[in-house]
Motif scaffolding. Structure first.
Motif, PDB file in Angstrom:
ATOM      1  N   LYS A  85      -4.576   2.691  58.089  1.00 53.27           N
ATOM      2  CA  LYS A  85      -3.991   1.873  59.152  1.00 53.27           C
ATOM      3  C   LYS A  85      -3.245   0.688  58.563  1.00 53.27           C
ATOM      4  CE  LYS A  85      -5.254  -0.523  63.459  1.00 53.27           C
ATOM      5  NZ  LYS A  85      -6.376  -0.876  64.364  1.00 53.27           N
ATOM      6  N   ASP A  86      -1.994   0.539  58.953  1.00 61.67           N
ATOM      7  CA  ASP A  86      -1.193  -0.622  58.578  1.00 61.67           C
ATOM      8  C   ASP A  86      -1.614  -1.772  59.490  1.00 61.67           C
ATOM      9  OD1 ASP A  86       0.838  -2.608  58.459  1.00 61.67           O
ATOM     10  OD2 ASP A  86       2.319  -1.133  57.818  1.00 61.67           O
ATOM     11  N   LEU A  87      -2.234  -2.796  58.938  1.00 59.68           N
ATOM     12  CA  LEU A  87      -2.776  -3.876  59.762  1.00 59.68           C
ATOM     13  C   LEU A  87      -1.706  -4.800  60.323  1.00 59.68           C
ATOM     14  CD1 LEU A  87      -6.001  -4.796  57.754  1.00 59.68           C
ATOM     15  CD2 LEU A  87      -5.771  -3.324  59.763  1.00 59.68           C
ATOM     16  N   ASN A 110       1.273  -5.856  51.610  1.00 63.32           N
ATOM     17  CA  ASN A 110       0.939  -5.431  52.970  1.00 63.32           C
ATOM     18  C   ASN A 110      -0.550  -5.117  53.085  1.00 63.32           C
ATOM     19  OD1 ASN A 110       2.776  -4.595  55.447  1.00 63.32           O
ATOM     20  ND2 ASN A 110       1.030  -3.181  55.433  1.00 63.32           N
ATOM     21  N   PRO A 111      -1.189  -5.528  54.183  1.00 63.52           N
ATOM     22  CA  PRO A 111      -2.619  -5.247  54.362  1.00 63.52           C
ATOM     23  C   PRO A 111      -2.837  -3.898  55.053  1.00 63.52           C
ATOM     24  CG  PRO A 111      -1.895  -6.729  56.086  1.00 63.52           C
ATOM     25  CD  PRO A 111      -0.688  -6.458  55.234  1.00 63.52           C
ATOM     26  N   ASP A 130     -17.663   4.154  56.186  1.00 62.57           N
ATOM     27  CA  ASP A 130     -17.349   2.769  56.537  1.00 62.57           C
ATOM     28  C   ASP A 130     -15.838   2.568  56.463  1.00 62.57           C
ATOM     29  OD1 ASP A 130     -20.021   2.172  56.816  1.00 62.57           O
ATOM     30  OD2 ASP A 130     -20.229   1.406  54.767  1.00 62.57           O
ATOM     31  N   GLU A 131     -15.358   1.509  57.076  1.00 60.23           N
ATOM     32  CA  GLU A 131     -13.932   1.178  57.008  1.00 60.23           C
ATOM     33  C   GLU A 131     -13.745  -0.019  56.087  1.00 60.23           C
ATOM     34  OE1 GLU A 131     -10.745   1.421  60.365  1.00 60.23           O
ATOM     35  OE2 GLU A 131     -11.593  -0.595  60.424  1.00 60.23           O
ATOM     36  N   TRP A 132     -12.860   0.140  55.097  1.00 60.36           N
ATOM     37  CA  TRP A 132     -12.559  -0.938  54.152  1.00 60.36           C
ATOM     38  C   TRP A 132     -11.142  -1.436  54.368  1.00 60.36           C
ATOM     39  CZ3 TRP A 132     -14.599   0.500  48.547  1.00 60.36           C
ATOM     40  CH2 TRP A 132     -16.005   0.536  48.586  1.00 60.36           C
ATOM     41  N   ARG A 133     -10.930  -2.722  54.018  1.00 64.14           N
ATOM     42  CA  ARG A 133      -9.582  -3.287  54.038  1.00 64.14           C
ATOM     43  C   ARG A 133      -9.111  -3.539  52.605  1.00 64.14           C
ATOM     44  NH1 ARG A 133     -10.238  -8.226  58.219  1.00 64.14           N
ATOM     45  NH2 ARG A 133     -12.181  -8.450  57.038  1.00 64.14           N
ATOM     46  N   LEU A 134      -7.805  -3.496  52.414  1.00 61.26           N
ATOM     47  CA  LEU A 134      -7.215  -3.805  51.110  1.00 61.26           C
ATOM     48  C   LEU A 134      -5.874  -4.482  51.321  1.00 61.26           C
ATOM     49  CD1 LEU A 134      -4.777  -1.538  49.728  1.00 61.26           C
ATOM     50  CD2 LEU A 134      -6.440  -0.189  50.989  1.00 61.26           C
ATOM     51  N   TYR A 135      -5.442  -5.202  50.296  1.00 64.21           N
ATOM     52  CA  TYR A 135      -4.123  -5.821  50.323  1.00 64.21           C
ATOM     53  C   TYR A 135      -3.335  -5.260  49.148  1.00 64.21           C
ATOM     54  CZ  TYR A 135      -1.103  -9.371  52.340  1.00 64.21           C
ATOM     55  OH  TYR A 135      -0.107  -9.995  53.029  1.00 64.21           O
ATOM     56  N   ASN A 136      -2.279  -4.475  49.450  1.00 62.52           N
ATOM     57  CA  ASN A 136      -1.514  -3.864  48.371  1.00 62.52           C
ATOM     58  C   ASN A 136      -0.616  -4.896  47.695  1.00 62.52           C
ATOM     59  OD1 ASN A 136      -0.765  -1.626  46.790  1.00 62.52           O
ATOM     60  ND2 ASN A 136       1.145  -1.420  47.954  1.00 62.52           N
ATOM     61  N   ALA A 137      -0.703  -4.965  46.388  1.00 57.04           N
ATOM     62  CA  ALA A 137      -0.014  -6.006  45.616  1.00 57.04           C
ATOM     63  C   ALA A 137       1.498  -5.831  45.651  1.00 57.04           C
ATOM     64  CB  ALA A 137      -0.506  -5.989  44.180  1.00 57.04           C
ATOM     65  N   SER A 138       2.177  -6.927  45.336  1.00 57.65           N
ATOM     66  CA  SER A 138       3.631  -6.939  45.217  1.00 57.65           C
ATOM     67  C   SER A 138       3.999  -7.640  43.925  1.00 57.65           C
ATOM     68  CB  SER A 138       4.260  -7.673  46.405  1.00 57.65           C
ATOM     69  OG  SER A 138       5.673  -7.723  46.278  1.00 57.65           O
ATOM     70  N   GLN A 139       5.061  -7.203  43.299  1.00 65.27           N
ATOM     71  CA  GLN A 139       5.475  -7.801  42.033  1.00 65.27           C
ATOM     72  C   GLN A 139       5.895  -9.254  42.226  1.00 65.27           C
ATOM     73  OE1 GLN A 139       7.711  -4.990  39.299  1.00 65.27           O
ATOM     74  NE2 GLN A 139       8.157  -4.009  41.257  1.00 65.27           N
ATOM     75  N   ALA A 145      -0.495 -13.359  52.010  1.00 62.50           N
ATOM     76  CA  ALA A 145      -0.801 -13.707  53.389  1.00 62.50           C
ATOM     77  C   ALA A 145      -2.224 -13.282  53.718  1.00 62.50           C
ATOM     78  CB  ALA A 145       0.184 -13.022  54.329  1.00 62.50           C
ATOM     79  N   PRO A 146      -2.869 -13.953  54.671  1.00 66.09           N
ATOM     80  CA  PRO A 146      -4.229 -13.560  55.049  1.00 66.09           C
ATOM     81  C   PRO A 146      -4.235 -12.162  55.686  1.00 66.09           C
ATOM     82  CG  PRO A 146      -3.619 -15.697  55.964  1.00 66.09           C
ATOM     83  CD  PRO A 146      -2.370 -15.078  55.449  1.00 66.09           C
ATOM     84  N   PHE A 147      -5.415 -11.549  55.720  1.00 71.48           N
ATOM     85  CA  PHE A 147      -5.568 -10.354  56.539  1.00 71.48           C
ATOM     86  C   PHE A 147      -5.438 -10.766  57.999  1.00 71.48           C
ATOM     87  CE2 PHE A 147      -7.928  -8.621  52.860  1.00 71.48           C
ATOM     88  CZ  PHE A 147      -7.375  -7.342  52.806  1.00 71.48           C
ATOM     89  N   PRO A 148      -4.876  -9.904  58.860  1.00 72.57           N
ATOM     90  CA  PRO A 148      -4.932 -10.189  60.292  1.00 72.57           C
ATOM     91  C   PRO A 148      -6.388 -10.326  60.721  1.00 72.57           C
ATOM     92  CG  PRO A 148      -3.385  -8.408  59.846  1.00 72.57           C
ATOM     93  CD  PRO A 148      -4.118  -8.668  58.567  1.00 72.57           C
ATOM     94  N   ALA A 149      -6.668 -11.289  61.572  1.00 73.05           N
ATOM     95  CA  ALA A 149      -8.045 -11.510  62.019  1.00 73.05           C
ATOM     96  C   ALA A 149      -8.593 -10.265  62.705  1.00 73.05           C
ATOM     97  CB  ALA A 149      -8.096 -12.702  62.974  1.00 73.05           C
TER      98      ALA A 149
END
Length: 239
Positions: A85-87, A110-111, A130-139, A145-149
């Protein structure tokens, strides 16, 4: 005489054994009950790590990178579906896999959230990890940016029997929760709320008195660098 009695005894015993043993019916059509299929068990997620910046992806363009997702084998399972899921957009994508690894192309900076559904070709039952969140890095990005609440209460589309309630959510920033500057909470009696209820540094806020009806709310998270993310919109009903 003794020999005759002996032979007679043997004959009687043989007839008794035959009569008690019965005979085998080769035409027996009694149905055999098949073994009940076992439901799949839930997988345990391995990588990308929960609530972390993913920096191991292979950059394939200026805006995208390829990341390998991995989870543990689950019992009674023949295939898996990765639900990504694109947050930022709430769009979900399903990626089918017959193994416990799959490479997925993600947008940089992008989270996302992800989970794995275990499936079997012997039953329609499934199991969800379980559902995990991640933040994909950028060069070259130094601050993310924070994760969406994640909106917690009231639960989406629930009904409350009071004219005032608390809105509660969970904030998360991969740069550290202390990097979150403030939350802007929007509440309105129509979808896509634009009316600011208030700003707060806490993860909950009172709605104040409300009249009966349906209300929609979301949260904008702002970090100390000015980066903003907007949560999904949830609703609740006041009786």
């Amino acid at each position: 005489m003794k020999k005759t009695i002996y032979l007679y005894t043997i004959l009687c015993v043989s007839l008794f054994v035959i009569s008690c043993g019965g005979s085998k019916d080769d035409g027996d059509t009694t149905p055999v009950t098949p073994e009940e299929a076992k439901a799949p068990e839930a997988s345990v997620l391995v990588f990308p790590l929960k609530d972390e910046i993913c920096t191991t992806g292979v950059f394939i363009s200026d805006t995208e990178s390829e990341v390998e997702f991995e989870w543990n084998t689950s019992e009674n399972t023949t295939s898996y579906d990765v639900i990504l899921k694109d947050l930022n957009t709430d769009n979900e994508t399903t990626i089918a896999s017959n193994s416990v690894k799959v490479k997925i192309t993600l947008k940089q900076n992008n989270p996302y959230s992800w989970k794995v559904i275990s499936k079997s070709d012997k039953t329609e039952e499934t199991a969800t990890s379980d559902e995990w969140r991640l933040y994909n890095a950028s060069q070259g990005v130094q601050n993310y940016a924070p994760f969406p609440a994640k909106l917690l209460a009231p639960s989406n589309e629930s009904t409350i029997a009071t004219t005032s309630t608390n809105l509660e959510w969970q904030g998360l920033d991969v740069d550290g929760t202390e990097d979150i500057e403030t939350y802007e909470v929007y509440l309105e009696a129509q979808n896509s709320p634009t009316t600011l209820l208030n700003s707060t540094t806490d993860a909950k806020i009172s709605t104040g008195d409300l009249t009966a009806g349906t209300y929609y709310w979301n949260v904008v998270t702002i970090d100390k660098s000015g980066n903003k993310t907007t949560s999904q919109v949830n609703s609740f009903i006041v009786n």
